[in-house]
Scaffold this active site. Structure first.
Site, PDB file in Angstrom:
ATOM      1  N   LYS A   1      11.739  70.235  58.354  1.00 52.15           N
ATOM      2  CA  LYS A   1      12.400  70.930  57.230  1.00 52.15           C
ATOM      3  C   LYS A   1      12.357  70.060  55.969  1.00 52.15           C
ATOM      4  O   LYS A   1      12.062  68.857  56.050  1.00 52.15           O
ATOM      5  CB  LYS A   1      13.845  71.258  57.604  1.00 52.15           C
ATOM      6  CG  LYS A   1      14.725  70.043  57.774  1.00 52.15           C
ATOM      7  CD  LYS A   1      16.165  70.429  58.035  1.00 52.15           C
ATOM      8  CE  LYS A   1      17.030  69.184  58.068  1.00 52.15           C
ATOM      9  NZ  LYS A   1      18.433  69.433  57.941  1.00 52.15           N
TER      10      LYS A   1
ATOM     11  N   ARG B   1      29.918  72.743  60.284  1.00 48.77           N
ATOM     12  CA  ARG B   1      28.914  73.262  59.353  1.00 48.77           C
ATOM     13  C   ARG B   1      28.515  74.638  59.874  1.00 48.77           C
ATOM     14  O   ARG B   1      29.371  75.404  60.252  1.00 48.77           O
ATOM     15  CB  ARG B   1      27.739  72.255  59.293  1.00 48.77           C
ATOM     16  CG  ARG B   1      26.922  72.323  58.051  1.00 48.77           C
ATOM     17  CD  ARG B   1      25.924  71.166  57.931  1.00 48.77           C
ATOM     18  NE  ARG B   1      24.811  71.238  58.865  1.00 48.77           N
ATOM     19  CZ  ARG B   1      23.768  70.394  58.862  1.00 48.77           C
ATOM     20  NH1 ARG B   1      23.714  69.410  57.994  1.00 48.77           N
ATOM     21  NH2 ARG B   1      22.789  70.506  59.735  1.00 48.77           N
TER      22      ARG B   1
ATOM     23  N   TYR C   1      18.376  50.193  28.758  1.00 55.55           N
ATOM     24  CA  TYR C   1      19.519  50.919  28.188  1.00 55.55           C
ATOM     25  C   TYR C   1      20.843  50.241  28.532  1.00 55.55           C
ATOM     26  O   TYR C   1      21.058  49.831  29.669  1.00 55.55           O
ATOM     27  CB  TYR C   1      19.565  52.347  28.742  1.00 55.55           C
ATOM     28  CG  TYR C   1      18.431  53.220  28.268  1.00 55.55           C
ATOM     29  CD1 TYR C   1      18.278  53.525  26.925  1.00 55.55           C
ATOM     30  CD2 TYR C   1      17.523  53.743  29.181  1.00 55.55           C
ATOM     31  CE1 TYR C   1      17.233  54.345  26.502  1.00 55.55           C
ATOM     32  CE2 TYR C   1      16.482  54.567  28.765  1.00 55.55           C
ATOM     33  CZ  TYR C   1      16.347  54.857  27.423  1.00 55.55           C
ATOM     34  OH  TYR C   1      15.323  55.655  26.995  1.00 55.55           O
TER      35      TYR C   1
ATOM     36  N   MET D   1      14.005  56.759  32.903  1.00 54.08           N
ATOM     37  CA  MET D   1      13.415  57.996  33.443  1.00 54.08           C
ATOM     38  C   MET D   1      12.028  57.742  34.027  1.00 54.08           C
ATOM     39  O   MET D   1      11.688  58.220  35.106  1.00 54.08           O
ATOM     40  CB  MET D   1      13.337  59.050  32.334  1.00 54.08           C
ATOM     41  CG  MET D   1      12.929  60.410  32.823  1.00 54.08           C
ATOM     42  SD  MET D   1      12.811  61.608  31.493  1.00 54.08           S
ATOM     43  CE  MET D   1      14.521  61.815  31.011  1.00 54.08           C
TER      44      MET D   1
HETATM   45  C1  LIG Z   1      19.983  71.348  62.676  1.00 55.69           C
HETATM   46  C2  LIG Z   1      19.305  70.008  62.687  1.00 55.69           C
HETATM   47  N1  LIG Z   1      18.732  69.559  63.819  1.00 55.69           N
HETATM   48  C3  LIG Z   1      18.127  68.363  63.883  1.00 55.69           C
HETATM   49  C4  LIG Z   1      18.076  67.532  62.781  1.00 55.69           C
HETATM   50  C5  LIG Z   1      17.391  66.194  62.898  1.00 55.69           C
HETATM   51  O1  LIG Z   1      18.281  65.139  62.708  1.00 55.69           O
HETATM   52  P1  LIG Z   1      17.751  63.621  62.593  1.00 55.69           P
HETATM   53  O2  LIG Z   1      16.896  63.588  61.378  1.00 55.69           O
HETATM   54  O3  LIG Z   1      18.973  62.812  62.439  1.00 55.69           O
HETATM   55  O4  LIG Z   1      16.988  63.357  63.824  1.00 55.69           O
HETATM   56  C6  LIG Z   1      18.669  67.942  61.593  1.00 55.69           C
HETATM   57  C7  LIG Z   1      18.638  67.071  60.418  1.00 55.69           C
HETATM   58  O5  LIG Z   1      19.445  67.035  59.566  1.00 55.69           O
HETATM   59  C8  LIG Z   1      19.307  69.221  61.537  1.00 55.69           C
HETATM   60  O6  LIG Z   1      19.888  69.663  60.413  1.00 55.69           O
END
Ligand SMILES: Cc1ncc(COP(=O)(O)O)c(C=O)c1O
Length: 374
Positions: free
Chosen positions: A38, A136, A265, A313
């Site tokens: 992801k 969550r 800066y 920047m």
């Molecule tokens: C739903 C879910 N599963 C697995 C993972 C993987 O976690 P990690 O990167 O700590 O192995 C994440 C990462 O945030 C996640 O959101």
């Protein structure tokens, strides 16, 4: 006309394969591995990373959104893919049509998936998400069995498993994580007693994959460890991980400042002696955190050069008075290895008061990437 990039963000796919195989070895036979790709593979490049892991034996991929899932399908990646954020009802038809599996926690989405499945003549595949302590996404534990009951009459949805997410698996004290496992197992057992098979239930992230085999269940979902960082810095995880991302640049200008001159800066750094300064073409627009002002270091000729003054920047200034033979165009390492020393994602994260995950996402999405070890 020659166009060069002064920043080089390199993704080492051989290191990625190495990390995958290290993690794979830790799983009991029959436990699947879902590679979490992801957020553009934590900034490492969604499609090249997914393709590499698919070619190395990953059984599943996990992306955030429908958009990322469709991007992988368009590139011909045909592994099972889970949409880890779930979807909204309007996305159900596209998800089912593209054989994307959905994390489920909303009744209106279940209804929409059922209708999409019926319309398309194929089953929508779902993983029911339960919140066992992350606070969550996911239904509360008491809602799991009623939710499953509500799906009894949905002939076009196949529930493959329960999914949950761990909040503290990277900590040394595993008490909270074991409570999450216990809750998960209790729900899984109760659901199975009611006839749900739920063969692909999963809760383990990188930390649990490495340290808690009792939490592997049907599948583990590592992310950060694939990219070569331990789930938390500062202690040994007993697994050989190789960093995948590195970032280099070159000296844009070299100059000598007398004592008493301010740098950048706000004038937050004043030279105390004659100072050889290298100006580098990297800044916060490249995802290089401004919190590294007067804190971070880079590697030049295998030696550490401290950042002087604020990160701008597009530019930073580093002191190189102690480094012999400097020249304009000299290569500089911002993340990665040079001459036996290494700056890790965790080093940058510590200076920037964050975690390696954020460093990789920021650098990876802000800079053009090149891929080696293909
Ligand atoms: C739903 C879910 N599963 C697995 C993972 C993987 O976690 P990690 O990167 O700590 O192995 C994440 C990462 O945030 C996640 O959101």
């Amino acid at each position: 006309m020659m166009v060069t990039s002064l920043m080089e963000l390199t993704i080492d796919l051989a290191a990625l394969r190495h990390n995958f195989l290290q993690l794979r070895q830790r799983l009991s036979p029959g436990v699947k591995l879902l590679a979490v790709v992801k957020a553009d593979a934590y900034g490492h490049g969604l499609v090249p990373v997914a393709r590499t892991l698919a070619g190395t034996g990953a059984e599943y991929l996990g992306v955030a959104s429908l958009e990322e899932g469709l991007a992988l399908r368009q590139e011909g990646i045909d592994l099972p893919i889970v949409l880890l954020l779930g979807i909204v009802p309007q996305e159900s038809r596209a998800a089912v049509a593209a054989d994307l599996e959905v994390i489920l926690y909303r009744h209106d989405v279940a209804q929409a998936l059922e209708e999409a499945g019926r319309a398309l003549g194929k089953k929508a595949r779902a993983h029911l998400k339960v919140d066992t302590g992350m606070g969550r996404l996911g239904v509360n534990p008491s809602e799991v069995l009623p939710f499953l009951d509500s799906l009894q009459n949905f002939a076009n949805i196949e529930v493959l498993g329960l999914i949950s997410h761990l909040a503290m698996a990277d900590m040394v004290d595993k008490t909270y994580t074991h409570q999450q496992f216990q809750e998960f197992l209790t729900l899984l057992t109760a659901a199975r007693d009611r006839g749900w098979e739920l063969p692909l239930s999963h809760i383990a992230n990188s930390a649990a994959l490495i340290e808690l085999p009792e939490g592997h269940f049907g599948m583990a979902r590592p992310g950060i460890a694939l990219y070569g960082s331990p789930p938390a810095p500062g202690r040994s995880w007993g697994v050989d991980l190789k960093p995948v991302m590195s970032l280099t640049t070159q000296v844009l200008q070299l100059k000598r400042l007398p004592p008493g001159r301010r740098i950048s800066y706000g004038g937050t750094y004043t030279t105390t002696d004659w100072c050889d300064l290298a100006v580098l073409p990297v800044g916060y627009c490249n995802g290089y955190p401004r919190l590294l002002s007067n804190r971070g270091e880079v590697l030049v000729k295998g030696q550490r050069a401290p950042i002087r003054g604020r990160v701008c920047m597009n530019l930073i200034m580093v002191e190189v008075s102690h480094i012999e033979g400097m020249r304009e165009g000299q290569p500089v390492t911002l993340l990665g290895e040079d001459g036996g020393d290494r700056l890790t994602g965790d080093d940058l994260a510590a200076w920037a008061e964050t975690i390696s995950y954020e460093i990789y996402c920021s650098l990876g999405t802000a800079n053009p990437r090149s891929f080696v070890g293909v």
